[in-house]
Design a protein around this motif. Sequence first.
Motif, mmCIF file in Angstrom:
data_model
loop_
_atom_site.group_PDB
_atom_site.id
_atom_site.type_symbol
_atom_site.label_atom_id
_atom_site.label_comp_id
_atom_site.label_asym_id
_atom_site.label_seq_id
_atom_site.Cartn_x
_atom_site.Cartn_y
_atom_site.Cartn_z
ATOM 1 N N LEU A 37 0.825 -1.206 0.000
ATOM 2 C CA LEU A 37 0.000 0.000 0.000
ATOM 3 C C LEU A 37 0.861 1.258 0.000
ATOM 4 C CD1 LEU A 37 -2.803 1.295 0.199
ATOM 5 C CD2 LEU A 37 -2.644 1.105 2.690
ATOM 6 N N GLU A 38 1.935 1.260 0.809
ATOM 7 C CA GLU A 38 2.807 2.426 0.854
ATOM 8 C C GLU A 38 3.529 2.625 -0.466
ATOM 9 O OE1 GLU A 38 5.431 2.140 4.176
ATOM 10 O OE2 GLU A 38 3.918 2.851 5.607
ATOM 11 N N ASN A 39 3.951 1.510 -1.105
ATOM 12 C CA ASN A 39 4.598 1.628 -2.410
ATOM 13 C C ASN A 39 3.646 2.201 -3.444
ATOM 14 O OD1 ASN A 39 7.040 0.639 -1.523
ATOM 15 N ND2 ASN A 39 6.615 -1.473 -2.097
ATOM 16 N N GLN A 40 2.381 1.779 -3.365
ATOM 17 C CA GLN A 40 1.384 2.296 -4.288
ATOM 18 C C GLN A 40 1.151 3.789 -4.037
ATOM 19 O OE1 GLN A 40 0.037 0.594 -6.855
ATOM 20 N NE2 GLN A 40 -0.855 2.532 -7.469
ATOM 21 N N GLN A 41 1.088 4.168 -2.747
ATOM 22 C CA GLN A 41 0.934 5.589 -2.418
ATOM 23 C C GLN A 41 2.130 6.393 -2.906
ATOM 24 O OE1 GLN A 41 0.379 5.346 1.830
ATOM 25 N NE2 GLN A 41 -1.824 5.617 1.659
ATOM 26 N N LEU A 42 3.324 5.796 -2.747
ATOM 27 C CA LEU A 42 4.535 6.482 -3.174
ATOM 28 C C LEU A 42 4.547 6.665 -4.678
ATOM 29 C CD1 LEU A 42 7.188 7.700 -2.272
ATOM 30 C CD2 LEU A 42 8.231 5.445 -2.449
ATOM 31 N N THR A 64 1.939 6.907 -6.559
ATOM 32 C CA THR A 64 0.949 7.955 -6.838
ATOM 33 C C THR A 64 1.518 9.328 -6.554
ATOM 34 O OG1 THR A 64 -0.848 6.419 -6.273
ATOM 35 C CG2 THR A 64 -1.379 8.759 -6.312
ATOM 36 N N GLU A 65 2.180 9.458 -5.378
ATOM 37 C CA GLU A 65 2.771 10.743 -5.026
ATOM 38 C C GLU A 65 3.868 11.131 -6.015
ATOM 39 O OE1 GLU A 65 1.890 12.860 -2.725
ATOM 40 O OE2 GLU A 65 0.284 11.586 -1.960
ATOM 41 N N ASN A 66 4.633 10.134 -6.479
ATOM 42 C CA ASN A 66 5.704 10.417 -7.428
ATOM 43 C C ASN A 66 5.141 10.879 -8.762
ATOM 44 O OD1 ASN A 66 8.579 10.411 -7.941
ATOM 45 N ND2 ASN A 66 8.184 8.731 -9.354
ATOM 46 N N ILE A 67 4.040 10.247 -9.190
ATOM 47 C CA ILE A 67 3.388 10.656 -10.436
ATOM 48 C C ILE A 67 2.867 12.085 -10.307
ATOM 49 C CG2 ILE A 67 1.377 10.239 -11.919
ATOM 50 C CD1 ILE A 67 1.776 7.247 -11.370
ATOM 51 N N ILE A 68 2.244 12.383 -9.157
ATOM 52 C CA ILE A 68 1.746 13.743 -8.929
ATOM 53 C C ILE A 68 2.900 14.736 -8.952
ATOM 54 C CG2 ILE A 68 0.656 15.262 -7.235
ATOM 55 C CD1 ILE A 68 -0.988 12.872 -6.309
ATOM 56 N N HIS A 124 13.502 7.126 -6.395
ATOM 57 C CA HIS A 124 12.763 8.122 -5.610
ATOM 58 C C HIS A 124 13.688 8.968 -4.741
ATOM 59 C CE1 HIS A 124 9.186 6.017 -6.908
ATOM 60 N NE2 HIS A 124 9.567 4.918 -6.294
ATOM 61 N N SER A 125 15.003 8.823 -4.904
ATOM 62 C CA SER A 125 15.947 9.611 -4.121
ATOM 63 C C SER A 125 17.120 10.019 -5.001
ATOM 64 C CB SER A 125 16.472 8.819 -2.920
ATOM 65 O OG SER A 125 15.426 8.475 -2.043
ATOM 66 N N VAL A 126 17.694 11.183 -4.696
ATOM 67 C CA VAL A 126 18.905 11.636 -5.377
ATOM 68 C C VAL A 126 19.850 12.176 -4.310
ATOM 69 C CG1 VAL A 126 17.763 12.218 -7.558
ATOM 70 C CG2 VAL A 126 17.920 13.940 -5.753
ATOM 71 N N THR A 127 21.127 12.266 -4.661
ATOM 72 C CA THR A 127 22.073 12.860 -3.723
ATOM 73 C C THR A 127 21.912 14.380 -3.746
ATOM 74 O OG1 THR A 127 23.819 13.033 -5.386
ATOM 75 C CG2 THR A 127 23.692 10.975 -4.117
ATOM 76 N N LEU A 128 22.356 14.999 -2.668
ATOM 77 C CA LEU A 128 22.304 16.459 -2.597
ATOM 78 C C LEU A 128 23.164 17.066 -3.698
ATOM 79 C CD1 LEU A 128 21.350 18.990 -1.126
ATOM 80 C CD2 LEU A 128 23.279 18.709 0.453
ATOM 81 N N ARG A 129 24.239 16.381 -4.080
ATOM 82 C CA ARG A 129 25.096 16.879 -5.165
ATOM 83 C C ARG A 129 24.328 16.919 -6.487
ATOM 84 N NH1 ARG A 129 28.856 13.860 -4.293
ATOM 85 N NH2 ARG A 129 30.478 15.246 -3.503
ATOM 86 N N GLU A 130 23.586 15.830 -6.791
ATOM 87 C CA GLU A 130 22.792 15.798 -8.028
ATOM 88 C C GLU A 130 21.714 16.881 -8.019
ATOM 89 O OE1 GLU A 130 22.800 11.098 -9.294
ATOM 90 O OE2 GLU A 130 21.649 11.696 -7.514
ATOM 91 N N ASN A 137 2.743 17.738 -1.014
ATOM 92 C CA ASN A 137 3.219 16.561 -1.737
ATOM 93 C C ASN A 137 4.623 16.173 -1.289
ATOM 94 O OD1 ASN A 137 5.055 15.941 -4.406
ATOM 95 N ND2 ASN A 137 3.202 14.707 -4.358
ATOM 96 N N LEU A 138 5.483 17.187 -1.110
ATOM 97 C CA LEU A 138 6.850 16.930 -0.652
ATOM 98 C C LEU A 138 6.845 16.317 0.744
ATOM 99 C CD1 LEU A 138 9.896 17.193 -1.065
ATOM 100 C CD2 LEU A 138 9.736 19.536 -0.192
ATOM 101 N N ALA A 139 6.012 16.853 1.637
ATOM 102 C CA ALA A 139 5.915 16.309 2.994
ATOM 103 C C ALA A 139 5.426 14.864 2.966
ATOM 104 C CB ALA A 139 4.969 17.165 3.829
ATOM 105 N N LYS A 140 4.483 14.560 2.077
ATOM 106 C CA LYS A 140 3.966 13.191 1.961
ATOM 107 C C LYS A 140 5.034 12.243 1.449
ATOM 108 C CE LYS A 140 0.569 10.186 1.979
ATOM 109 N NZ LYS A 140 -0.054 9.739 3.233
ATOM 110 N N ARG A 141 5.828 12.700 0.490
ATOM 111 C CA ARG A 141 6.903 11.849 -0.033
ATOM 112 C C ARG A 141 7.940 11.556 1.047
ATOM 113 N NH1 ARG A 141 9.872 13.967 -4.909
ATOM 114 N NH2 ARG A 141 9.176 16.050 -4.319
#
Length: 347
Positions: A155-160, A162-166, A220-226, A318-322
């Motif tokens: 369920l969390e992966n599905q929410q993630l 969805t949030e990523n698509i948004i 779903h993650s990047v380094t601060l450098r990127e 959206n950012l807080a949810k991610r």
Amino acid sequence: MKQIVNNRYLLVVNAIAIMVAFLTHFPELITLSNPYSSDGLSFPGMHWADVGNEVLFTYISLLLLFFLNETLFHFNSDMVSIGWKKMICAFVVTWVVSNLLGKCFVYLHQHFDIPAIDAMLHHYLHPLRDFLITCIVTGSCYFFHQNRKSRKMLLENQQLRTENIINQYEALKSQLNPHMLFNSLNTLYLLIRESPDKARHYLEELSKVMRYTLQDNESHSVTLREEMDFVKSYMYLLQVRYEENLQFDIRISPELLSRKLPPMALQLLIENAVKHNEISNRRPLTVLVKAEGDTVEVSNPLQPKRGGTAGMGIGLANLAKRYQLLYKKEVSVQEENNRFTVILPLI
């Protein structure tokens, strides 16, 4: 949803208890069905009331054992980690309690004349039945626990997703909206006429922004450098547009560049700062991007545009949810001393 899951769990537990109660007394039931068989010698003087009471007591014992495991070891919680040590402890406790329940039934039979099977073979089978019941109860509880955790993760992966698509949609809409395209192309047109070399650089930075925005980031993650490489290109586009009226103060410790955060997190905060604040010769804007410790923050003085709106805060929500789904961490939003600050945890 939770009520449906709980109801389903109760139904499954009752089904297991009923099935095990009958199966553990299957030899006695077969003997009662055919009293003239050779098995009748193994269970002499047995009646239906005796077997019925044994089955009923086994069913009640199983329910109690399930309840005991859920209460003591929290198999019903998907937030608890169940390791092999806890499983061994649950197995031992269940076995001991199952044995004590059996002794209680014998005590009730001997002192209160409750119908029960007195055959010697039946008493010899009790330790084996206790062991089987213990295996079934602890095994079922562990299976339920793992199944519940798997469903929650799914369920969390599905929410993630969805949030990523948004997020991708909002980022794409932000970067490709008519105003952004018009401003970028108009700036590019002017640069081509005035400074072809600067126009070429502007086009390179614009392509970096577009490429980063449209990339498919499965992690779903990047380094601060990127993220900062992308943000610097985005800052350049904004500074070409606003010239000296928009400045950026970047203070990032080099050792933090390998830490991670969601893609386009800083871009969103910088975009919000530019979108919701006045930027002019009269009121220039300086946006601070600072990373230290375990956080990175974006802050700016509050100078709202005349006639502007506060916005719906969809991007920040959206950012807080991610952050919650990805890292189980909270985004901090502060508004004090006439400054607006958003603090993001670094992973």
